[in-house]
Each structure stands twice: as structure tokens, then as C-alpha cells.
Scaffold this motif. Structure first.
Motif, short mmCIF file in Angstrom:
data_model
loop_
_atom_site.label_atom_id
_atom_site.label_comp_id
_atom_site.label_asym_id
_atom_site.label_seq_id
_atom_site.Cartn_x
_atom_site.Cartn_y
_atom_site.Cartn_z
N ARG A 71 0.78 -1.25 -0.14
CA ARG A 71 0.11 -0.14 -0.05
C ARG A 71 0.98 1.30 -0.02
O ARG A 71 0.60 2.25 -0.61
CB ARG A 71 -1.09 0.02 1.10
N PRO A 72 2.02 1.22 0.77
CA PRO A 72 2.48 2.66 0.62
C PRO A 72 3.32 3.20 -0.68
O PRO A 72 3.30 4.41 -1.04
CB PRO A 72 3.87 2.47 1.66
N TYR A 73 3.42 2.01 -1.61
CA TYR A 73 3.82 2.52 -2.92
C TYR A 73 2.50 3.00 -3.53
O TYR A 73 2.61 4.02 -4.45
CB TYR A 73 4.26 1.24 -3.45
N ALA A 74 1.52 2.28 -3.31
CA ALA A 74 0.26 2.95 -4.33
C ALA A 74 -0.17 4.16 -3.62
O ALA A 74 -0.57 5.06 -4.37
CB ALA A 74 -0.93 1.77 -4.00
N GLU A 75 -0.09 4.54 -2.43
CA GLU A 75 -0.53 5.78 -1.75
C GLU A 75 0.45 6.86 -1.53
O GLU A 75 -0.03 7.91 -1.26
CB GLU A 75 -1.48 5.22 -0.58
N GLY A 76 1.72 6.49 -1.81
CA GLY A 76 2.71 7.45 -1.60
C GLY A 76 3.14 8.59 -2.36
O GLY A 76 2.08 8.84 -3.28
N ARG A 77 4.09 9.14 -2.29
CA ARG A 77 4.43 10.44 -2.95
C ARG A 77 5.64 9.98 -3.78
O ARG A 77 6.44 9.09 -3.57
CB ARG A 77 4.45 11.72 -2.20
N GLY A 78 5.87 10.68 -4.67
CA GLY A 78 7.16 10.64 -5.47
C GLY A 78 7.13 10.33 -6.91
O GLY A 78 5.76 10.00 -7.23
N PRO A 79 7.98 10.17 -7.46
CA PRO A 79 7.93 9.91 -8.94
C PRO A 79 7.10 8.53 -9.17
O PRO A 79 7.52 7.30 -8.68
CB PRO A 79 9.25 9.83 -9.59
N ALA A 80 6.37 8.46 -10.23
CA ALA A 80 5.21 7.28 -10.44
C ALA A 80 6.28 5.99 -10.82
O ALA A 80 6.03 4.93 -10.35
CB ALA A 80 4.31 7.45 -11.30
N ASP A 81 7.28 6.19 -11.49
CA ASP A 81 8.07 5.15 -12.13
C ASP A 81 9.02 4.50 -11.09
O ASP A 81 9.11 3.35 -10.98
CB ASP A 81 8.79 5.65 -13.33
N GLU A 82 9.35 5.44 -10.13
CA GLU A 82 10.10 4.85 -8.97
C GLU A 82 9.02 4.03 -8.11
O GLU A 82 9.50 2.83 -7.58
CB GLU A 82 10.78 5.99 -8.13
N ARG A 83 7.78 4.68 -7.67
CA ARG A 83 7.03 3.93 -7.14
C ARG A 83 6.64 2.50 -7.79
O ARG A 83 6.61 1.42 -7.06
CB ARG A 83 5.69 4.75 -6.76
N LEU A 84 6.29 2.63 -9.03
CA LEU A 84 5.93 1.11 -9.76
C LEU A 84 7.08 0.23 -9.46
O LEU A 84 6.77 -0.81 -9.22
CB LEU A 84 5.47 1.42 -11.02
N GLN A 130 -3.95 -1.14 -7.04
CA GLN A 130 -2.86 -0.69 -6.62
C GLN A 130 -1.99 -0.09 -7.76
O GLN A 130 -1.45 1.12 -7.71
CB GLN A 130 -1.95 -1.27 -5.64
N ILE A 131 -1.66 -0.82 -8.67
CA ILE A 131 -1.09 -0.45 -9.68
C ILE A 131 -1.58 0.76 -10.61
O ILE A 131 -0.94 1.63 -11.05
CB ILE A 131 -0.72 -1.79 -10.83
N ALA A 132 -3.04 0.51 -10.73
CA ALA A 132 -3.67 1.63 -11.62
C ALA A 132 -3.60 2.84 -10.80
O ALA A 132 -3.56 3.96 -11.51
CB ALA A 132 -5.14 1.16 -11.40
N ALA A 133 -3.39 3.04 -9.51
CA ALA A 133 -3.31 4.26 -8.63
C ALA A 133 -2.05 4.97 -9.15
O ALA A 133 -1.84 6.05 -9.25
CB ALA A 133 -3.18 3.98 -7.33
N ILE A 134 -0.96 4.07 -9.29
CA ILE A 134 0.23 4.75 -9.64
C ILE A 134 0.47 5.08 -10.92
O ILE A 134 1.05 6.02 -11.37
CB ILE A 134 1.53 3.39 -9.21
N VAL A 135 -0.11 4.13 -12.04
CA VAL A 135 -0.16 4.52 -13.14
C VAL A 135 -0.79 5.89 -13.59
O VAL A 135 -0.57 6.70 -14.13
CB VAL A 135 -0.78 3.34 -14.12
N ALA A 136 -1.88 6.05 -12.87
CA ALA A 136 -2.99 7.32 -12.84
C ALA A 136 -2.02 8.51 -12.21
O ALA A 136 -2.07 9.50 -12.95
CB ALA A 136 -4.14 7.12 -12.10
N ASP A 137 -1.34 8.39 -11.32
CA ASP A 137 -0.55 9.42 -10.81
C ASP A 137 0.61 9.63 -11.86
O ASP A 137 0.78 10.75 -12.07
CB ASP A 137 0.17 9.11 -9.32
N GLY A 138 1.13 8.65 -12.30
CA GLY A 138 2.18 8.93 -13.38
C GLY A 138 1.72 9.67 -14.67
O GLY A 138 2.35 10.63 -15.10
#
Length: 197
Positions: A71-84, A130-138
Motif C-alpha cells: 500500500r505505501p507504494y500505491a498511496e505514496g508520493r514521489g515519481p510514479a516510475d520509482e513507485r511502480l 494499486q498499480i492503477a493508482a500509481i499509473v494514474a498518478d504517473g
């Protein structure tokens, strides 16, 4: 279990995991779980109506741990590519640790997920969300291009593309020489595709 302790579903699930680890899924019984807890098997059935319901709840509990840990990766802050990248690396590391660290429990897990496909399907849906949340942020931040207006479709494609590194069906590959570079190559390909989409 002390007579004054309240019997809860969580305590039953903890005991069930212990029993499954000790006896394996073929031999573990509700009576064994009750014995560990110091209660009658009827007390266990008051919380879980059937043995199948108990096994389903244990499976769901095991799988939910992955969702919580990621969850911290999906809900976190920072560059989406690094989070993914972090999300996928962490998922792979968790799966490898479970497969190599406790092979008996992994074998039990494989039996239980085979019995509970609906639980597994819901789990996969949570991971894809969770992946979708990161991609949407990116996409919103300009790190990723939007190839498909449906972010869920893109997220599912990322999940499917990395299947070899998280699906327990491939667990035998996870200790093979060269698995880390193979993972990094797939991750690099996925991230490049998202950036150029």
C-alpha cells in the motif's frame, strides 16, 4: 488459551495457520484448531460455519498481508516510475521470501489458493487497483503517457507482463541463477513502454 481470553476470529485464524503449518492442508482439521485454542470445535464453528469457510478466511488473510505491505507504494508520493518499480520489486521479494523461507507453508498456500479462486481473484483485483493508482498518478504528473484511456487495462497489462515474478506457479524459477537480471529487464521494458505509450 486461558479460559478468560475471548475467542475471536483473529485468534482462530492465527491458530489455523499454526495447524496448517504443522499438519499441512490434507491433515489439518477444525478439531486440531480447537485443541490449539483449548476450546471445543463447536466454538470454532460459531465463528466459521464450515471448514471451507475457515480455510477461505485464512487464505484471504494471507493474501491481504501482501496488499497492506504494498500500500505505501500505491498511496505514496514521489515519481510514479520509482513507485511502480518499488512496488514490483517489493512484490517479487515478498513472494521469493515466502517460497524460499517457509516451503511447507508455501505448499499449503498453493493448496488453499487452488480451493479459493474467488478469494484469489479479489486479491488480484486489489493488486491491479494499486498499480492503477500509481499509473494514474504517473499520467497526471506526465511521467507516463496514456496509451489506453482505461488505466485499469494498463494496470492489468503491467500485472500480467510481470507474472513470472509474482505468480506462485513460477516459484521454482525464483531461485534460478539470473532471475534478478531477468526481472530488471522486464521491469525496464514495462517502464519504457509506459513512458512512450
Amino acid at each position: 488459551m486461558a479460559a478468560t481470553e475471548t475467542l475471536t476470529a483473529e485468534r482462530i485464524l492465527e491458530a489455523t495457520e499454526e495447524v496448517l503449518r504443522r499438519y499441512g492442508p490434507a491433515k489439518a482439521t477444525v478439531v486440531d484448531v480447537a485443541r490449539v485454542l483449548g476450546v471445543s470445535h463447536g466454538s470454532v464453528y460459531r465463528h466459521f460455519r464450515t471448514k471451507a469457510a475457515l480455510r477461505e478466511a485464512v487464505t484471504e488473510r494471507w493474501l491481504e498481508r501482501n496488499v497492506v505491505e504494498l500500500r505505501p507504494y500505491a498511496e505514496g508520493r514521489g515519481p510514479a516510475d520509482e513507485r511502480l518499480g518499488g512496488w514490483l520489486r517489493h512484490l517479487f521479494a515478498m513472494k521469493r521470501q515466502k517460497a524460499g523461507g517457509d516451503p511447507e507453508l508455501m505448499a499449503t498456500y498453493m493448496v488453499l489458493i487452488g480451493e479459493n479462486s474467488a478469494v484469489v481473484d479479489r486479491h488480484v483485483d486489489h493488486l491491479v487497483e494499486q498499480i492503477a493508482a500509481i499509473v494514474a498518478d504517473g499520467i497526471r504528473d506526465g511521467a507516463f503517457a496514456a496509451a489506453d484511456p482505461d488505466v485499469a487495462t494498463t494496470a492489468r497489462a503491467v500485472f500480467d507482463a510481470t507474472d513470472r515474478f509474482h505468480d506462485p506457479a513460477h516459484a521454482a524459477d525464483w531461485s534460478a541463477p539470473g532471475i534478478e537480471p531477468a526481472f530488471e529487464a522486464v521491469l525496464s521494458l514495462v517502464l519504457r513502454a509506459l513512458r512512450r505509450a
